[in-house]
Scaffold this motif. Structure first.
Motif, short mmCIF file in Angstrom:
data_model
loop_
_atom_site.label_atom_id
_atom_site.label_comp_id
_atom_site.label_asym_id
_atom_site.label_seq_id
_atom_site.Cartn_x
_atom_site.Cartn_y
_atom_site.Cartn_z
N SER A 89 -2.59 -0.26 10.35
CA SER A 89 -3.56 -1.03 9.55
C SER A 89 -4.48 -0.08 8.78
CB SER A 89 -4.37 -1.98 10.43
OG SER A 89 -5.05 -1.29 11.45
N GLU A 115 -2.95 -0.16 15.09
CA GLU A 115 -4.24 0.33 14.59
C GLU A 115 -4.05 1.41 13.54
OE1 GLU A 115 -8.11 2.69 16.28
OE2 GLU A 115 -7.08 1.37 17.69
N LEU A 132 -7.14 -7.63 11.20
CA LEU A 132 -6.38 -6.96 12.27
C LEU A 132 -7.07 -5.67 12.69
CD1 LEU A 132 -3.78 -6.69 14.03
CD2 LEU A 132 -2.73 -5.50 12.10
N HIS A 133 -7.44 -4.85 11.70
CA HIS A 133 -8.06 -3.56 12.01
C HIS A 133 -9.39 -3.75 12.74
CE1 HIS A 133 -8.16 0.77 11.65
NE2 HIS A 133 -9.42 0.70 11.29
N MET A 170 -4.73 -11.42 12.91
CA MET A 170 -4.59 -11.33 11.44
C MET A 170 -5.13 -12.57 10.74
SD MET A 170 -0.86 -9.52 11.11
CE MET A 170 -1.03 -9.11 9.37
N LEU A 213 -5.05 -7.62 6.97
CA LEU A 213 -5.11 -6.24 7.49
C LEU A 213 -6.52 -5.86 7.93
CD1 LEU A 213 -2.76 -4.44 4.93
CD2 LEU A 213 -2.35 -4.67 7.40
N ALA A 221 4.61 -1.42 10.15
CA ALA A 221 4.29 -2.60 9.33
C ALA A 221 5.51 -3.52 9.22
CB ALA A 221 3.84 -2.15 7.94
#
Length: 296
Positions: A194, A191, A288-289, A237, A285, A215
């Motif tokens: 991202s 978290e 994902l976030h 993702m 990204l 990353a």
């Protein structure tokens, strides 16, 4: 020699160029673009944040950093394209559905998707080292699974980890390894990472060394599939393409060096930041976030 047809991205580029010089409306063209960067350029012009000159410069820079992707359209001829080429690009764009920013076009229907639960009848069993391989047929595809237990099975249940559409192969995992939840500690690191990388895209502020290392580990997990949550991460993702992930690995390695104070790596990043499927990386990204910060 016949002129090569325009690529989808060239058509998007031409539509954006025609919009910023006032030849086509925003609606019907820019809201059908997949490219986040091109839509950013159009949005900044539409909102008055950037002038025509700024938008023109941004489009020229967009072509320059992605020059290997544009065979028909170069910085010197984008603004002097013939009417026929422009109409070809616009016809291509207006046939598409409208997309929300960050959405991709739906690809052709396939009989299988990665992550899908399936069951197949075993036609053949082979022992290879410590594994037994189970092989069957389903919907015209060859299906393969493996197990350390070496039980004699008539049917196999599992989930698809990989598809090879060219050779019509489906690979199945009969355990839950890969689909397990991301551990809280790893989730917290991902978290923060991202957020750090999205901040770098937005403001060019380098992520911390720890975020850059996270990353790098994330890219390794996507490529090696060696963590019990690798598929959970892939889904979060939004299923990035392996060739994209490979290119992202290059930039993440540079980020690790730059965050540790390597000025050469920083200069390389600044010069080549758009050469590694930037739009796809941004999409992944953001997805994902959003997934990691969801409140249940």
């Amino acid at each position: 020699m016949a002129k090569r047809p325009l690529t989808p991205r060239e058509s998007e580029l031409i539509a954006t160029a025609l919009f910023v010089v006032g030849h086509v409306p925003y609606v019907g063209h820019i809201d059908r673009l997949e490219s986040i960067t091109l839509r950013d350029i159009a949005d900044d012009y539409l909102s008055g944040k950037n002038s025509v000159t700024d938008a023109v410069e941004a489009l020229d820079q967009y072509i320059f950093v992605r020059r290997h992707r544009f065979k028909n359209v170069t910085p010197n001829n984008l603004w002097t394209l013939d009417d026929k080429t422009e109409q070809e690009a616009l016809r291509y764009i207006v046939r598409r559905p409208e997309l929300k920013k960050g959405e991709t076009l739906n690809k052709q229907n396939q009989p299988f998707t990665v992550g899908q639960d399936i069951e197949f009848k075993v036609d053949k069993q082979l022992d290879r080292g410590q594994f037994r391989i189970y092989i069957g047929k389903l919907n015209g595809y060859t299906v393969k699974a493996q197990s350390k237990d070496k039980d004699k099975l008539k049917t196999v249940k599992g989930w698809i980890t990989h598809l090879d559409r060219k050779d019509r192969l489906v690979f199945v995992n009969i355990s839950e390894f890969g689909r397990e939840p991301i551990e809280p500690e790893a989730k917290a690191r991902l978290e923060a990472m991202s957020a750090g990388l999205l901040g770098w895209f937005a403001t060019a502020t380098l992520p911390s060394e720890a975020e850059a290392q996270t990353a790098k580990q994330m890219i390794a997990t996507l490529q090696r599939r060696d963590q019990p949550y690798w598929f959970t991460l892939t889904v979060a993702m939004d299923h990035p393409k392996p060739e994209h992930v490979k290119r992202w690995g290059t930039v993440v390695n540079l980020l690790v060096k730059a965050s540790a104070g390597d000025t050469t790596a920083l200069e390389t990043l600044e010069a080549q930041e758009d050469k590694y499927f930037k739009d796809a990386f941004l999409r992944a990204l953001r997805a994902l976030h959003k997934e990691l910060t969801k409140t249940t």
